[in-house]
Motif scaffolding. Structure first.
Motif, PDB file in Angstrom:
ATOM      1  N   SER A  12       0.805  -1.225   0.000  1.00  0.00           N
ATOM      2  CA  SER A  12       0.000   0.000   0.000  1.00  0.00           C
ATOM      3  C   SER A  12       0.836   1.273   0.000  1.00  0.00           C
ATOM      4  N   HIS A  13       2.140   1.131  -0.262  1.00  0.00           N
ATOM      5  CA  HIS A  13       3.033   2.290  -0.225  1.00  0.00           C
ATOM      6  C   HIS A  13       3.802   2.426  -1.536  1.00  0.00           C
ATOM      7  N   SER A  14       3.983   3.683  -1.984  1.00  0.00           N
ATOM      8  CA  SER A  14       4.731   3.935  -3.215  1.00  0.00           C
ATOM      9  C   SER A  14       6.136   4.455  -2.924  1.00  0.00           C
ATOM     10  N   TYR A  15       6.404   4.837  -1.662  1.00  0.00           N
ATOM     11  CA  TYR A  15       7.710   5.368  -1.259  1.00  0.00           C
ATOM     12  C   TYR A  15       8.086   6.610  -2.072  1.00  0.00           C
ATOM     13  N   GLY A  16       7.070   7.331  -2.511  1.00  0.00           N
ATOM     14  CA  GLY A  16       7.299   8.602  -3.186  1.00  0.00           C
ATOM     15  C   GLY A  16       7.144   8.589  -4.688  1.00  0.00           C
ATOM     16  N   PHE A  17       7.113   7.412  -5.324  1.00  0.00           N
ATOM     17  CA  PHE A  17       7.041   7.437  -6.787  1.00  0.00           C
ATOM     18  C   PHE A  17       5.691   7.947  -7.279  1.00  0.00           C
ATOM     19  N   GLU A  18       4.642   7.878  -6.427  1.00  0.00           N
ATOM     20  CA  GLU A  18       3.345   8.390  -6.852  1.00  0.00           C
ATOM     21  C   GLU A  18       3.388   9.904  -7.048  1.00  0.00           C
ATOM     22  N   THR A  19       4.236  10.587  -6.293  1.00  0.00           N
ATOM     23  CA  THR A  19       4.396  12.026  -6.496  1.00  0.00           C
ATOM     24  C   THR A  19       4.961  12.302  -7.882  1.00  0.00           C
ATOM     25  N   TYR A  20       6.017  11.574  -8.257  1.00  0.00           N
ATOM     26  CA  TYR A  20       6.597  11.731  -9.597  1.00  0.00           C
ATOM     27  C   TYR A  20       5.585  11.361 -10.671  1.00  0.00           C
ATOM     28  N   LEU A  21       4.748  10.405 -10.377  1.00  0.00           N
ATOM     29  CA  LEU A  21       3.717   9.981 -11.322  1.00  0.00           C
ATOM     30  C   LEU A  21       2.747  11.127 -11.593  1.00  0.00           C
ATOM     31  N   GLN A  22       2.292  11.780 -10.536  1.00  0.00           N
ATOM     32  CA  GLN A  22       1.331  12.871 -10.713  1.00  0.00           C
ATOM     33  C   GLN A  22       1.984  14.129 -11.284  1.00  0.00           C
ATOM     34  N   ASN A  24       3.899  13.905 -13.744  1.00  0.00           N
ATOM     35  CA  ASN A  24       4.186  13.465 -15.116  1.00  0.00           C
ATOM     36  C   ASN A  24       5.681  13.253 -15.362  1.00  0.00           C
ATOM     37  N   ARG A  25       6.408  12.913 -14.322  1.00  0.00           N
ATOM     38  CA  ARG A  25       7.840  12.615 -14.467  1.00  0.00           C
ATOM     39  C   ARG A  25       8.069  11.112 -14.600  1.00  0.00           C
ATOM     40  N   ILE A  26       7.099  10.330 -14.179  1.00  0.00           N
ATOM     41  CA  ILE A  26       7.082   8.886 -14.447  1.00  0.00           C
ATOM     42  C   ILE A  26       5.847   8.625 -15.303  1.00  0.00           C
ATOM     43  N   LYS A  27       6.085   8.284 -16.571  1.00  0.00           N
ATOM     44  CA  LYS A  27       4.979   8.068 -17.503  1.00  0.00           C
ATOM     45  C   LYS A  27       4.940   6.649 -18.064  1.00  0.00           C
ATOM     46  N   ASN A  28       6.054   5.914 -17.911  1.00  0.00           N
ATOM     47  CA  ASN A  28       6.131   4.592 -18.527  1.00  0.00           C
ATOM     48  C   ASN A  28       7.093   3.713 -17.740  1.00  0.00           C
ATOM     49  N   ALA A  29       7.288   2.504 -18.231  1.00  0.00           N
ATOM     50  CA  ALA A  29       8.143   1.540 -17.529  1.00  0.00           C
ATOM     51  C   ALA A  29       9.586   2.014 -17.457  1.00  0.00           C
ATOM     52  N   GLU A  30      10.079   2.645 -18.522  1.00  0.00           N
ATOM     53  CA  GLU A  30      11.467   3.101 -18.554  1.00  0.00           C
ATOM     54  C   GLU A  30      11.719   4.164 -17.473  1.00  0.00           C
ATOM     55  N   LEU A  34      14.115   3.843 -14.035  1.00  0.00           N
ATOM     56  CA  LEU A  34      15.136   4.837 -13.677  1.00  0.00           C
ATOM     57  C   LEU A  34      14.932   5.312 -12.246  1.00  0.00           C
ATOM     58  N   TRP A  35      13.659   5.603 -11.883  1.00  0.00           N
ATOM     59  CA  TRP A  35      13.382   6.035 -10.505  1.00  0.00           C
ATOM     60  C   TRP A  35      13.755   4.938  -9.514  1.00  0.00           C
ATOM     61  N   LEU A  36      13.390   3.701  -9.820  1.00  0.00           N
ATOM     62  CA  LEU A  36      13.651   2.586  -8.916  1.00  0.00           C
ATOM     63  C   LEU A  36      15.145   2.435  -8.648  1.00  0.00           C
ATOM     64  N   LYS A  37      15.954   2.533  -9.689  1.00  0.00           N
ATOM     65  CA  LYS A  37      17.402   2.398  -9.514  1.00  0.00           C
ATOM     66  C   LYS A  37      17.961   3.549  -8.687  1.00  0.00           C
ATOM     67  N   PRO A 162       0.032   2.675 -14.756  1.00  0.00           N
ATOM     68  CA  PRO A 162       0.495   1.284 -14.631  1.00  0.00           C
ATOM     69  C   PRO A 162       1.513   0.960 -15.716  1.00  0.00           C
ATOM     70  N   ILE A 163       2.333  -0.082 -15.465  1.00  0.00           N
ATOM     71  CA  ILE A 163       3.375  -0.424 -16.421  1.00  0.00           C
ATOM     72  C   ILE A 163       3.167  -1.773 -17.099  1.00  0.00           C
ATOM     73  N   GLY A 164       2.220  -2.581 -16.614  1.00  0.00           N
ATOM     74  CA  GLY A 164       1.985  -3.879 -17.233  1.00  0.00           C
ATOM     75  C   GLY A 164       2.832  -4.964 -16.603  1.00  0.00           C
ATOM     76  N   GLN A 165       2.292  -6.171 -16.539  1.00  0.00           N
ATOM     77  CA  GLN A 165       2.963  -7.292 -15.877  1.00  0.00           C
ATOM     78  C   GLN A 165       4.273  -7.687 -16.568  1.00  0.00           C
ATOM     79  N   VAL A 166       4.270  -7.733 -17.903  1.00  0.00           N
ATOM     80  CA  VAL A 166       5.475  -8.142 -18.628  1.00  0.00           C
ATOM     81  C   VAL A 166       6.589  -7.121 -18.427  1.00  0.00           C
ATOM     82  N   ALA A 167       6.247  -5.837 -18.543  1.00  0.00           N
ATOM     83  CA  ALA A 167       7.242  -4.792 -18.318  1.00  0.00           C
ATOM     84  C   ALA A 167       7.784  -4.866 -16.892  1.00  0.00           C
ATOM     85  N   GLY A 168       6.897  -5.185 -15.943  1.00  0.00           N
ATOM     86  CA  GLY A 168       7.325  -5.315 -14.553  1.00  0.00           C
ATOM     87  C   GLY A 168       8.332  -6.427 -14.366  1.00  0.00           C
TER      88      GLY A 168
END
Length: 218
Positions: A12-22, A24-30, A34-37, A162-168
């Motif tokens: 239930s936690h995004s650890y901050g990536f939801e902020t980047y999502l809103q 529009n800095r995280i738009k896709n799997a790529e 990058l954020w995850l790394k 969302p990024i999709g199961q295969v991309a994940g």
């Protein structure tokens, strides 16, 4: 213990990536990869990762006092309020489940000392204690902790971006190839690096509290 579905509430936690999502800095799997790394390299390694290493070194010396000291420091490093609350809840749940599954005097003593000092257990500290009680070595423990963190966040991104199961799955594989190097970085990291984090990541975690709409608790 290394199952990302282990019931401590991390889903239930995004650890901050939801902020980047809103933003529009995280738009896709790529962009998420990058954020995850960046999150792993610039927050997890020098906080949770180094804390787990310190826990093992302290327990090798039979020093629960040092474990509690790093627990205090790790809690104090959590500047975003949502992250403090999230880690408190997950740490307590993790410890409760650990005590119900393992009959170990070290865990019971740790829980008793927490109550005496009115401290909140941190999930990384609990993970380290449970791994040590399970006779795991520190290298293995760090590796599985990093993998567990990766899988949990990717699963959350599958739902949230969302990024999709295969991309994940591709992201999990890509990051897993770097885990040996990340583990080695923790094992050789100077202790004075403890707590060093990227300000941008912490700010995004603070901003999450004030987003208009949220899918995650933090």
């Amino acid at each position: 213990m290394n199952d990302s579905n282990f019931p401590i509430g991390s889903f239930s936690h995004s650890y901050g990536f939801e902020t980047y999502l809103q933003q529009n800095r995280i738009k896709n799997a790529e962009a998420f990869e990058l954020w995850l790394k960046q999150f792993l390299n610039n927050q997890i390694l020098s906080t949770d990762g180094l804390a787990i290493r310190i826990v093992f070194e302290a327990l090798e010396k039979k020093s629960l006092t040092e474990v509690l000291a790093v627990n205090v420091e790790l809690n104090a490093l959590l500047l975003p309020s949502e992250m403090r609350q999230a880690n408190k809840k997950m740490g307590q749940q993790f410890l409760n489940i650990g005590n119900s599954l393992m009959d170990d005097s070290l865990l019971k003593h740790y829980q008793l000392r927490l109550r005496e000092q009115q401290l909140a257990p941190h999930p990384a500290i609990v993970f380290g204690l449970l791994a040590y009680c399970s006779k795991a070595v520190v290298t293995e423990t760090l590796s599985v902790y990093l993998l567990n963190t990766t899988i949990t966040l990717v699963q959350n991104a599958v739902r949230g971006v969302p990024i999709g199961q295969v991309a994940g799955q591709k992201i999990i594989y890509a990051v897993s190839q770097e885990i040996p190097q990340l583990t080695e970085a923790i094992l050789t990291m100077p202790l004075d690096h403890f707590g060093a984090t990227a300000p941008g990541i912490e700010i995004s975690q603070m901003q999450h509290e004030f987003l208009f709409a949220r899918n995650f608790m933090s």
